[in-house]
Design an enzyme around this catalytic site. Structure first.
Site, short mmCIF file in Angstrom:
data_model
loop_
_atom_site.label_atom_id
_atom_site.label_comp_id
_atom_site.label_asym_id
_atom_site.label_seq_id
_atom_site.Cartn_x
_atom_site.Cartn_y
_atom_site.Cartn_z
N LYS A 51 22.98 -16.27 29.79
CA LYS A 51 22.46 -17.43 30.54
C LYS A 51 21.72 -16.96 31.79
CE LYS A 51 22.66 -19.94 28.56
NZ LYS A 51 22.72 -20.51 27.29
N TRP A 111 3.75 -21.28 20.73
CA TRP A 111 4.57 -20.17 21.24
C TRP A 111 4.13 -18.95 20.43
CZ3 TRP A 111 8.43 -16.82 19.32
CH2 TRP A 111 9.13 -16.12 20.32
#
Ligand code: HGA
Length: 613
Positions: free
Chosen positions: A485, A74
């Site tokens: 979210k 990442w």
């Protein structure tokens, strides 16, 4: 964040390296690679994007050999590309790294001045150069490795192959976790967590901060930061394979949302004694909240919102002042801490770099510390004075769901404990609250039944460019979590606001294209929130109201009523409403993302267990 696997095996390791990397996919990554000792030094294969791209490369150019390392990257330094993918290589050294080498620029300048050429933009590559230089200078492997580690500032977990050391993998950890796995028939493993080595062994040794290791066939020599040989215990972990499979669900996130009745039940059971109707004696014995004058919660992302919900409970029920702060700000702010403050770190992985640094800062200040963590063997669990476990089980979806509600469950139980110990509630009131908490798994289960109603509204939501979430009281942090979210997995811009704050600015954003999600359980503030719905409707805003009392929703003009959608939630005691209402906001984000066709479990740019700053 990045995953690491290292294997000293008895048969070709490439397939097993890939198998482990697939297990680590959940952490979020943008490229992957492996290196294997082929008999004429370590050779690498790397690919941008998913593991299947790496598999295709290896299919074309197989890598035979029984010792190897693998990595999912990442990117922090340098674009996600094959050139920057790990393993990195220089001279005799091939390595993978999690973390950030903070002094890499200075080291790189020094190495370049010696004429060395770098093939990547990463911070990691300097480690390969430094170690190769030390080895070329004639230093024995162990001394060379220690000398290089001493020069690195920042965070690392490392797995390293060295040409000519065919049966050795070097490992080290500082800031990023690393475990040793003990296999059968002298096979040995290194992994960034127990899940990485889970397909091969359940017997692991957690390296401590600053530890480094020389892994060989059948054994490991572990040294501490000072270079002293140490003996770290071997523990058996229950990495049940079933817990990391999707089963019949489309995504891990969907599975994890549906696991919440169980995960909350398990967590509540660790804190509550249902027979006695009180907080468990061991929890009460571990800390006396009457000795605490203030709580400082430190966390990041979703865990920060769990802490923010908990603040309402601790202050209202226990009369205990609570501050909640994002760890990345707290750690650099030199906060003025009052003696008697309990610092509470909240983190699913127990490894979140900023939260860990903030926790350590609090410890150095002499404060008592506690960690609410889902990984019970994590660094925070080990370093905090007190570990408050959550029992969500492995959370694979990058967007946290069941870990969030498990954190809420634990923190609400602790608020009851604090209230009782501080004499704010009677034994009878404690028994009532315990009863209410124990009802939450059933109500979460009922809330999962809102699925079909939510699917119906998400086709409209998925077309929005911006979405606003509103809530009051402990529904305000839930509004923030709902917005997070949605952003995380559907890439729709969303913001959460305190419902009463709307008219102080954000109401300017309201128009027919900006849906407003209002979280309004039947609590003391319902009428106030309902008035805010009127204000939005009066300006043509489209409102999605999640409530257990649709009958109380104010009568709107005919026009306004057409733009209002009410989604009925199960009725519940306001104390556990944050737990119950978490479900519809998760489902709303999930179905919107599915409708948009995004990568729900591994959303772009995001990573699980954020072990870098
Ligand atoms: N800094 C290294 C490793 C990044 C990392 O640990 N991510 O989780 C790089 O950018 O390659």
């Amino acid at each position: 964040m990045c995953g690491i696997i290292g294997i000293i095996g008895n048969s070709d390791v490439a397939p097993r390296l890939l198998e482990s990397l697939r297990r680590l996919e959940y952490r979020g990554y943008d490229s992957a690679g492996i290196a294997v000792q082929t008999g004429h030094g370590p050779e690498r294969r790397r690919a941008e994007g998913k593991i299947r791209n790496l598999e295709a490369v290896i299919d074309e150019q197989p890598l035979p050999g029984v010792v190897g390392i693998g990595h999912t990257r990442w990117a922090t330094h340098g674009a996600p590309s094959v050139r920057n993918a790990h393993p990195h290589h220089y001279g005799k050294v091939t390595l993978v790294h999690n973390g950030i080498i903070e002094n890499f620029a200075e080291l790189k300048a020094e190495l370049k001045a010696k004429g060395q050429v770098f093939e990547s933009d990463t911070d990691t590559e300097v480690i390969a150069h430094l170690l190769n230089d030390a080895l070329e200078g004639g230093q024995p492997l162990k001394d060379a490795f220690k000398r290089v580690l001493d020069r690195l500032h920042g965070a690392y977990a490392l797995a390293i192959l060295v040409e000519g050391e065919e049966n050795t993998i070097l490992g080290a950890r500082r800031g990023s976790p690393l475990v040793i796995g003990w296999g059968e028939n002298d096979e040995m493993f290194l992994g960034s967590d127990a899940l990485a080595v889970g397909p091969f062994t359940q017997r692991v040794t957690y390296l401590e901060e600053g530890d480094w290791v020389i892994l060989s066939r059948g054994g490991a020599q572990t040294f501490d930061a000072q270079g002293f040989l140490v003996n770290r215990p071997v523990t058996t972990v229950s990495a049940s394979a079933a817990l990391v499979e999707k089963g019949s669900y489309r995504h891990f996130m969907e599975k994890e949302v549906h696991e919440q009745p169980d995960s909350c039940q398990r967590t509540l059971s660790a804190y509550l004694d249902p027979v006695a109707g009180e907080v468990r004696a061991d929890i009460k014995a571990a800390l006396d909240f009457s000795q605490i004058v203030r709580i400082q919660i430190i966390a990041c992302g979703t865990a920060y919102y769990a802490g923010s919900v908990a603040r309402y409970a601790f202050e209202k029920l226990a009369g205990l002042p609570v501050d909640v702060e994002v760890a990345s700000e707290f750690r650099y702010r030199s906060p003025a801490m009052m003696p008697g403050t309990l610092a509470v770190a909240v983190s699913q992985s127990g490894e979140t770099a900023d939260t860990l640094a903030a926790l350590r800062w609090c410890k150095d200040e002499g404060l008592k510390t506690a960690a609410v963590v889902n990984v019970h063997s994590s660094t925070m669990a080990r370093e905090a004075d007190l570990m408050w476990p959550t029992h969500a089980g492995p959370e694979i979806g990058v967007a946290s769901t069941k870990a969030f509600t498990a954190q809420l469950s634990a923190l609400l139980c602790l608020a009851v404990c604090a209230a009782r110990q501080r004499g704010r509630i009677t034994a009878h009131e404690e028994a009532h609250l315990v009863q209410v908490l124990l009802e939450s798994p059933g109500l979460i289960s009922q809330a999962l039944g809102m699925d079909a109603d939510i699917v119906r509204i998400t086709h409209k939501l998925s077309k929005a460019r911006d979405v606003i979430y509103l809530g009051r009281g402990d529904m305000y942090p839930l509004a923030l979590e709902g917005a997070l979210k949605l952003k995380e997995i559907s890439y729709i811009h969303a913001e959460g606001y305190a419902a009463g704050e709307l008219k102080h600015g954000p109401i300017a954003l309201i128009d027919e294209n900006t849906p407003v999600v209002v979280i309004a359980p039947d609590d003391a503030l319902f009428e106030k929130t309902a008035s805010n719905v009127q204000e939005v409707a009066a300006r043509g805003g489209r409102v999605i109201m999640i409530t257990d009392t649709p009958e109380k929703v104010p009568a709107l003009s005919e026009d306004a009523a057409r733009t209002l959608t009410v989604v009925k939630a199960p009725a519940c005691d306001p104390f556990i409403a944050p737990l119950v209402y978490s479900v519809p906001i998760q489902l709303l984000a999930y179905h919107t993302a599915v409708h948009k066709g995004t990568d729900v479990d591994q959303p772009r740019n995001l990573a699980k267990s954020v072990t870098v700053e």
